[in-house]
Design an enzyme around this catalytic site. Structure first.
Site, PDB file in Angstrom:
ATOM      1  CB  CYS A  51      45.999  76.459  23.884  1.00 53.61           C
ATOM      2  SG  CYS A  51      47.148  75.263  23.924  1.00 53.61           S
ATOM      3  CG  HIS A 106      42.763  72.814  25.021  1.00 56.88           C
ATOM      4  ND1 HIS A 106      42.715  73.593  23.893  1.00 56.88           N
ATOM      5  CD2 HIS A 106      44.169  72.532  25.063  1.00 56.88           C
ATOM      6  CE1 HIS A 106      43.901  73.653  23.275  1.00 56.88           C
ATOM      7  NE2 HIS A 106      44.807  73.107  24.059  1.00 56.88           N
ATOM      8  CD  GLU A 160      39.158  73.681  23.298  1.00 53.15           C
ATOM      9  OE1 GLU A 160      39.165  74.154  24.511  1.00 53.15           O
ATOM     10  OE2 GLU A 160      40.161  73.757  22.771  1.00 53.15           O
TER      11      GLU A 160
END
Lengths: 80, 233
Positions: free
Chosen positions: B86, B206, B208
């Site tokens: 990002c 994302h 994660e």
């Protein structure tokens, strides 16, 4: 000396912000507005003594940080 | 495996990254403040998401010139592994560690939703956890994610297998001009790219944030498991 750096998106790079502003202007009744492109103006006060030096410094700063040459063009004017 | 996560003023996804990397590596990564000048001893440097320096000037532009980035550049030049997610991807393009740039989303709106990604990258640690052509879900949250590069660079990225991920539908279908699929209008639906030596990877979504079943799934875990597996063998 005062230097003004104009930064604009390169031709062909999509400017969604400009597009949205174009639509808004049309909605306000401004007819015949074609493409709208939005850029940025950076005014700088530099220590250079001559217009030539000031322009060179402005260009160096535009290349280093103020413009991203992948997507943007710039030009530098010595204002005063 | 030692991982460092760089934190800039305005970074806000570093804890998500800490959690994912702790789960994947079994040890907590080190947080590295942007004013530090060294990343010595690390195997992987991660630039997480957020709004470094308030996105002033251009997203990632200020962070790209902070002291730690001189060290990250040196680290990358010496063959170190760097992942940017990002805002981290934006910083890597501004620092010219990755080609191209990220423009305002084509639809002008900040997007906060799930997307689907198709795995395309070849011979790199970042897509190692998937098979080529795999499709996975990833959350996405950005205003400036519209990837662009000169046509010759896009051809090169594709020709060299350096497009890591592309936006696609949940069945893997890719359509560049469909805003429901290529959500931010990225050139050729590119969501993530690799550097020339394939050791630097940047991506907008994302992974994660999908690494724990308690948070809705583990679809993003192969990114981290793949890195760990590649670097520990």
């Amino acid at each position: 000396m005062k230097v003004r750096v104009f930064v604009s998106l390169k031709e062909g790079v999509l400017d969604p912000q400009g597009k949205a502003v174009g639509h808004a202007l049309a909605a306000l009744g401004f007819k015949g507005v074609g493409e709208v492109r939005i850029g940025r103006v950076v005014d700088l006060d530099v220590a250079a003594k001559t217009a030539d030096e000031a322009r060179k410094e402005g260009e160096a700063m535009a290349k280093a940080l103020l413009a991203n040459e992948v997507i943007e063009d710039f030009h530098v004017e010595v204002v005063a | 495996m030692k991982v460092g996560i760089v934190v800039f003023p305005g970074t806000n996804r570093e804890r998500d990254m800490v959690q994912a990397l702790t789960l994947a590596t079994g040890r907590a990564p080190k947080l590295v403040w942007h004013q530090e000048e060294s990343v010595t001893g690390l195997d992987l440097v991660v630039l997480p998401g957020g709004f470094s320096f308030g996105d002033y000037l251009r997203s990632g532009a200020m962070a790209a010139h902070s002291p730690i980035m001189t060290a990250v550049r040196r680290f990358a030049e010496q063959g170190g592994y760097v992942l940017g997610v990002c805002n981290g991807f934006q910083i890597l393009t501004e620092a010219q560690l990755l080609p191209g740039a990220l423009l305002r989303n084509a639809g002008m709106r900040f997007l906060s939703q799930d997307c689907h990604l198709k795995v395309e990258g070849k011979e790199n640690i970042f897509t190692h956890g998937w098979a080529k052509g795999d499709v996975f879900r990833a959350p996405l949250a950005h205003g400036d994610g519209n990837y662009t590069a000169a046509p010759e660079m896009l051809d090169r990225l594709e020709g060299e297998g350096r497009v890591a991920f592309r936006y696609c539908r949940d069945d893997g279908y890719i359509q560049h001009d469909d805003a429901q699929i290529n959500l931010n209008g990225s050139a050729r639906s590119i969501a993530g790219v690799l550097s020339e030596n394939r050791r630097v990877c940047g991506m907008m979504p994302h992974p994660e944030n999908l690494t724990d079943p308690a948070l809705g799934g583990t679809d993003g875990m192969p990114l981290f498991k793949g890195i760990v597996e590649s670097l520990s063998t």
